[in-house]
Design a protein around this motif. Structure first.
Motif, short mmCIF file in Angstrom:
data_model
loop_
_atom_site.label_atom_id
_atom_site.label_comp_id
_atom_site.label_asym_id
_atom_site.label_seq_id
_atom_site.Cartn_x
_atom_site.Cartn_y
_atom_site.Cartn_z
N SER A 121 -4.82 6.75 -4.25
CA SER A 121 -4.45 5.66 -3.34
C SER A 121 -4.57 6.06 -1.87
O SER A 121 -4.32 5.23 -0.99
CB SER A 121 -3.02 5.20 -3.63
OG SER A 121 -2.10 6.27 -3.47
N LEU A 122 -4.95 7.31 -1.60
CA LEU A 122 -5.00 7.80 -0.22
C LEU A 122 -5.96 7.00 0.68
O LEU A 122 -5.59 6.68 1.81
CB LEU A 122 -5.34 9.28 -0.20
CG LEU A 122 -5.38 9.95 1.18
CD1 LEU A 122 -4.03 9.84 1.88
CD2 LEU A 122 -5.80 11.42 1.07
N PRO A 123 -7.18 6.69 0.24
CA PRO A 123 -8.08 5.94 1.14
C PRO A 123 -7.47 4.62 1.61
O PRO A 123 -7.62 4.25 2.78
CB PRO A 123 -9.32 5.71 0.27
CG PRO A 123 -9.30 6.84 -0.70
CD PRO A 123 -7.86 7.07 -1.01
N VAL A 124 -6.78 3.91 0.72
CA VAL A 124 -6.13 2.65 1.11
C VAL A 124 -5.02 2.93 2.11
O VAL A 124 -4.91 2.24 3.14
CB VAL A 124 -5.56 1.93 -0.13
CG1 VAL A 124 -4.77 0.69 0.30
CG2 VAL A 124 -6.68 1.53 -1.07
N LEU A 125 -4.23 3.95 1.84
CA LEU A 125 -3.12 4.27 2.75
C LEU A 125 -3.64 4.68 4.11
O LEU A 125 -3.09 4.25 5.15
CB LEU A 125 -2.28 5.41 2.15
CG LEU A 125 -1.03 5.76 2.95
CD1 LEU A 125 0.01 4.66 2.85
CD2 LEU A 125 -0.43 7.08 2.46
N ARG A 126 -4.70 5.48 4.15
CA ARG A 126 -5.25 5.92 5.44
C ARG A 126 -5.71 4.73 6.28
O ARG A 126 -5.58 4.74 7.51
CB ARG A 126 -6.43 6.88 5.20
CG ARG A 126 -5.99 8.26 4.72
CD ARG A 126 -7.21 9.10 4.36
NE ARG A 126 -8.04 9.36 5.51
CZ ARG A 126 -7.86 10.38 6.35
NH1 ARG A 126 -6.87 11.23 6.17
NH2 ARG A 126 -8.68 10.56 7.37
N SER A 127 -6.23 3.70 5.63
CA SER A 127 -6.70 2.52 6.36
C SER A 127 -5.53 1.73 6.95
O SER A 127 -5.73 0.94 7.88
CB SER A 127 -7.52 1.62 5.44
OG SER A 127 -6.71 1.00 4.46
N GLY A 129 0.82 -1.21 0.00
CA GLY A 129 0.00 0.00 0.00
C GLY A 129 0.85 1.26 0.00
O GLY A 129 0.55 2.23 -0.71
N ILE A 130 1.92 1.25 0.80
CA ILE A 130 2.83 2.39 0.84
C ILE A 130 3.52 2.55 -0.51
O ILE A 130 3.69 3.67 -1.02
CB ILE A 130 3.86 2.23 1.97
CG1 ILE A 130 3.17 2.31 3.33
CG2 ILE A 130 4.96 3.29 1.87
CD1 ILE A 130 4.06 1.92 4.51
N ALA A 131 3.92 1.43 -1.12
CA ALA A 131 4.58 1.48 -2.43
C ALA A 131 3.67 2.09 -3.49
O ALA A 131 4.11 2.91 -4.30
CB ALA A 131 5.02 0.08 -2.84
N LEU A 132 2.41 1.71 -3.51
CA LEU A 132 1.47 2.26 -4.48
C LEU A 132 1.30 3.77 -4.28
O LEU A 132 1.20 4.53 -5.25
CB LEU A 132 0.11 1.56 -4.36
CG LEU A 132 0.08 0.09 -4.82
CD1 LEU A 132 -1.29 -0.53 -4.51
CD2 LEU A 132 0.40 -0.02 -6.30
N PHE A 133 1.26 4.20 -3.03
CA PHE A 133 1.17 5.62 -2.72
C PHE A 133 2.42 6.35 -3.22
O PHE A 133 2.33 7.43 -3.81
CB PHE A 133 1.01 5.79 -1.21
CG PHE A 133 1.06 7.22 -0.75
CD1 PHE A 133 -0.02 8.06 -0.92
CD2 PHE A 133 2.20 7.72 -0.12
CE1 PHE A 133 0.02 9.39 -0.48
CE2 PHE A 133 2.25 9.02 0.31
CZ PHE A 133 1.17 9.86 0.13
#
Length: 227
Positions: free
Chosen positions: A219-225, A92-96
């Protein structure tokens, strides 16, 4: 002209039936696009695993001035990932990171110092010692110094944001930002997840102020989770 360089894969697009056009941020010649033929076929000699986002490569490339799309002569892994592809938080961090880099650097942009920073950071993300709790925040804060709008301190940072962003948590957010500016990923003080999410929102507003067309981060919603 053949050139040897290290590269960081930013992403790729499918091209025709079995080929791709891959974007690679190279150390010596900057962000370039390369066509890789037949890589998606079952008999391909060059495997798709080489061109996944943030893969670190050793490359020999054809580089011709005035061309928008180049070709790769040789490609091999510079670092074999151990954790990153198999851990959903790291992925998830990588995608962000990939999405924000796409917004920050443009074709032909070259910066040795930025490349070295990203290369080291990606290897850190793949290590067991990675401080995942603050990793995306530290990444954004440190990246500003390579893009030319690094805040000197928390006060200067918040002076550039809309006044209502400070909020009731201003003191604690300033403490977190100060840690990120001065210590980066070495910061070891614990902060609530809600505060880190607020800090993330503030940092993205800061990027939107300084970078035209930075826009929304999908990609922020995924990262926030994951924070």
């Amino acid at each position: 002209m053949l050139k040897k360089t290290k590269g960081i894969v930013i992403g790729y697009l499918k091209y025709r039936d079995s080929s791709i056009i891959v974007q690679v941020f190279t150390r010596e010649i900057g962000l370039k696009s390369y066509i890789v033929n037949s890589v998606r076929s079952t008999k391909a000699k060059s495997k798709m695993a080489l061109y996944q986002p943030l893969t670190l490569l050793d490359l020999v490339v054809y580089d011709k001035e005035y061309r928008n799309i180049h070709r790769i002569s040789e490609a091999r892994l510079d670092h074999t990932f151990v954790l990153l592809p198999f851990d959903f938080r790291r992925t998830g961090i990588a995608l962000f990171m990939v999405e924000t880099l796409n917004k920050c650097i443009t074709e032909h942009y070259q910066n040795n110092a930025l490349f070295d920073f990203l290369h080291k950071l990606i290897r850190e993300l793949d290590s067991e010692q990675a401080n995942l709790g603050i990793f995306p925040l530290a990444y954004l804060v440190q990246l500003t110094s390579y893009l030319g709008f690094e805040p000197e301190n928390a006060q200067q940072f918040y002076e550039q944001l809309p006044i209502n962003r400070a909020g009731s948590n201003h003191h604690t957010k300033s403490e977190l930002l100060t840690m990120l500016i001065t210590q980066g990923l070495n910061g070891n003080k614990t902060f609530p997840s809600s505060l880190k999410r607020e800090m993330m929102d503030d940092l993205l507003v800061f990027y939107q102020i300084h970078l035209e067309n930075f826009g929304e981060v999908k990609s922020l919603p995924v990262l926030r989770s994951l924070m």
